[in-house]
Design a protein around this motif. Structure first.
Motif, short mmCIF file in Angstrom:
data_model
loop_
_atom_site.label_atom_id
_atom_site.label_comp_id
_atom_site.label_asym_id
_atom_site.label_seq_id
_atom_site.Cartn_x
_atom_site.Cartn_y
_atom_site.Cartn_z
N GLU A 246 0.65 -1.24 0.07
CA GLU A 246 0.17 0.02 -0.05
C GLU A 246 0.88 1.16 0.12
OE1 GLU A 246 -2.52 -0.25 3.46
OE2 GLU A 246 -3.27 -2.37 2.73
N GLU A 247 1.82 1.35 0.82
CA GLU A 247 2.80 2.30 0.97
C GLU A 247 3.71 2.52 -0.46
OE1 GLU A 247 3.15 4.59 3.39
OE2 GLU A 247 2.37 3.66 5.31
N VAL A 248 4.05 1.78 -0.83
CA VAL A 248 4.79 1.67 -2.34
C VAL A 248 3.85 2.32 -3.33
CG1 VAL A 248 5.67 0.30 -4.24
CG2 VAL A 248 6.31 -0.19 -1.92
N ALA A 249 2.57 1.85 -3.52
CA ALA A 249 1.59 2.38 -4.33
C ALA A 249 1.27 3.83 -3.84
CB ALA A 249 0.40 1.67 -4.34
N GLU A 250 1.11 4.14 -2.73
CA GLU A 250 0.63 5.63 -2.39
C GLU A 250 1.99 6.43 -2.82
OE1 GLU A 250 -0.33 5.62 1.71
OE2 GLU A 250 -1.99 4.33 1.31
N ALA A 251 3.21 5.87 -2.79
CA ALA A 251 4.29 6.71 -3.13
C ALA A 251 4.54 6.99 -4.43
CB ALA A 251 5.66 6.18 -2.32
N GLY A 252 3.83 6.20 -5.02
CA GLY A 252 3.88 6.18 -6.70
C GLY A 252 4.94 5.63 -7.09
N LEU A 253 5.32 4.56 -6.66
CA LEU A 253 6.64 3.82 -7.05
C LEU A 253 6.30 2.65 -8.04
CD1 LEU A 253 8.69 3.48 -3.75
CD2 LEU A 253 8.74 5.45 -5.68
N ALA A 254 7.25 2.12 -8.86
CA ALA A 254 6.90 0.93 -9.71
C ALA A 254 6.83 -0.33 -8.96
CB ALA A 254 8.03 1.03 -10.85
N GLY A 255 7.34 -0.37 -7.92
CA GLY A 255 7.62 -1.77 -7.10
C GLY A 255 8.57 -1.84 -6.10
N LEU A 256 8.80 -3.02 -5.66
CA LEU A 256 9.83 -3.04 -4.70
C LEU A 256 10.72 -4.30 -4.97
CD1 LEU A 256 9.10 -5.53 -1.98
CD2 LEU A 256 7.15 -3.84 -2.02
N ALA A 257 12.11 -4.55 -4.63
CA ALA A 257 12.69 -5.44 -4.83
C ALA A 257 13.46 -5.85 -3.37
CB ALA A 257 13.74 -5.17 -5.94
N VAL A 258 13.73 -7.13 -3.10
CA VAL A 258 14.36 -7.63 -2.01
C VAL A 258 15.03 -8.77 -2.25
CG1 VAL A 258 12.13 -6.94 -0.57
CG2 VAL A 258 12.35 -9.33 -1.58
#
Length: 289
Positions: A246-258
């Motif tokens: 939810e936070e990644v989407a709210e920040a307008g990012l493309a996604g996350l990598a781990v």
């Protein structure tokens, strides 16, 4: 010793339970593997509504003596630390019990350093009392992110460039014991995680967008998370869950990598559902990414 041996060990596992959903994810995984658990829920942090569904005891973070007494009575030898927790201030040590008093000078020394220094030091203290400290992933490997995309979306070539840069930044930061997360867009570091944690860092990125200080188009930029080089992986592994998406989407990012095999995921099915709905990617990468 293998993961199977650890999961099958003797006696219940004592889970020192901070905030968030991760302690319950680990507890459920252990129970599925026929290993009993006892939650030692930290007052002010653990969720009472969730805790009551398990065998448990409540304690304050500085009540070492209470933990030792109850854990021994329960027959626990293996201990797992998991869940969110802000380190107590030295002033809070006025609430210590007698066992804490005995180790107080040593405990105070561990406060002067980063989180990994503090957690590793506290772990060694418990080991001195005969307990065995385990990583949550050692007894429940299914909670770790696997390599590849978790949902239907994957990173673009530009995202991959940002991901590689993010991992480079985290490797450089690691020896300083600062944090486990960074946001990168077009090879520009937008935010670095420190004491505020991932959620607050992402909220800061969202505010930077609203204030026009982060001008990259929506859908640009990535959250990258990784363990610190040399980190004791029994404690404080990077973690993601539905709220992270939810936070990644709210920040307008493309996604996350781990880092695959080095990151805990809570409620993975919900993570995938939320990521697909928001059209963001979640991907695990090897250690050499």
């Amino acid at each position: 010793m293998t993961t199977t041996d650890l999961a099958a060990g003797e006696g219940p596992v004592a889970i020192i339970c901070g905030g968030g959903t991760f302690p319950f994810t680990v507890a459920d995984a252990l129970l599925r593997n026929n290993r009993q658990v006892v939650l030692f829920a930290l007052t002010g942090w653990a969720d009472p509504e969730r805790v009551k569904n398990y065998r448990h005891h409540w304690a304050h973070v500085v009540q070492l003596g209470r933990f030792l007494r109850l854990a021994r009575r329960e027959g626990c030898r293996d201990v797992i630390f998991i869940g969110t927790l802000v380190r107590p201030s030295l002033r809070q040590l006025i609430n210590f019990d007698l066992a804490t008093l005995r180790v107080l000078p040593r405990a105070v020394r561990h406060f002067y350093g980063g989180d990994d220094h503090l957690l590793s030091g506290m772990a060694r203290m418990l080991e001195d009392y005969g307990f065995r400290l385990l990583g949550a992933h050692e007894v429940a490997p299914e909670i770790l992110v696997q390599e590849g995309a978790l949902g239907q979306f994957g990173p673009s070539e530009n995202d991959l460039t940002d991901i590689r840069h993010g991992f480079e930044v985290l490797r450089a930061m690691g020896p300083l014991d600062i944090g486990q997360g960074v946001v990168v867009a077009n090879r520009h570091v937008i935010a670095v995680e420190a004491a505020e944690g991932t959620d607050q860092m992402l909220a800061r990125v969202a505010e930077l967008r609203r204030s026009k200080r982060f001008r990259a188009p929506l859908g640009t930029g990535v959250l990258v998370k990784a363990p610190k080089p040399g980190q004791d992986r029994r404690f404080d592994l990077p973690s993601i869950g539905p709220r992270t998406i939810e936070e990644v989407a709210e920040a307008g990012l493309a996604g996350l990598a781990v880092i695959a095999g080095g990151t805990i995921v809570a409620e993975p099915q919900i993570v995938v559902q939320k990521a697909d709905r928001a059209k963001v990617f979640v991907a695990g990468f090897g250690e050499t990414a």
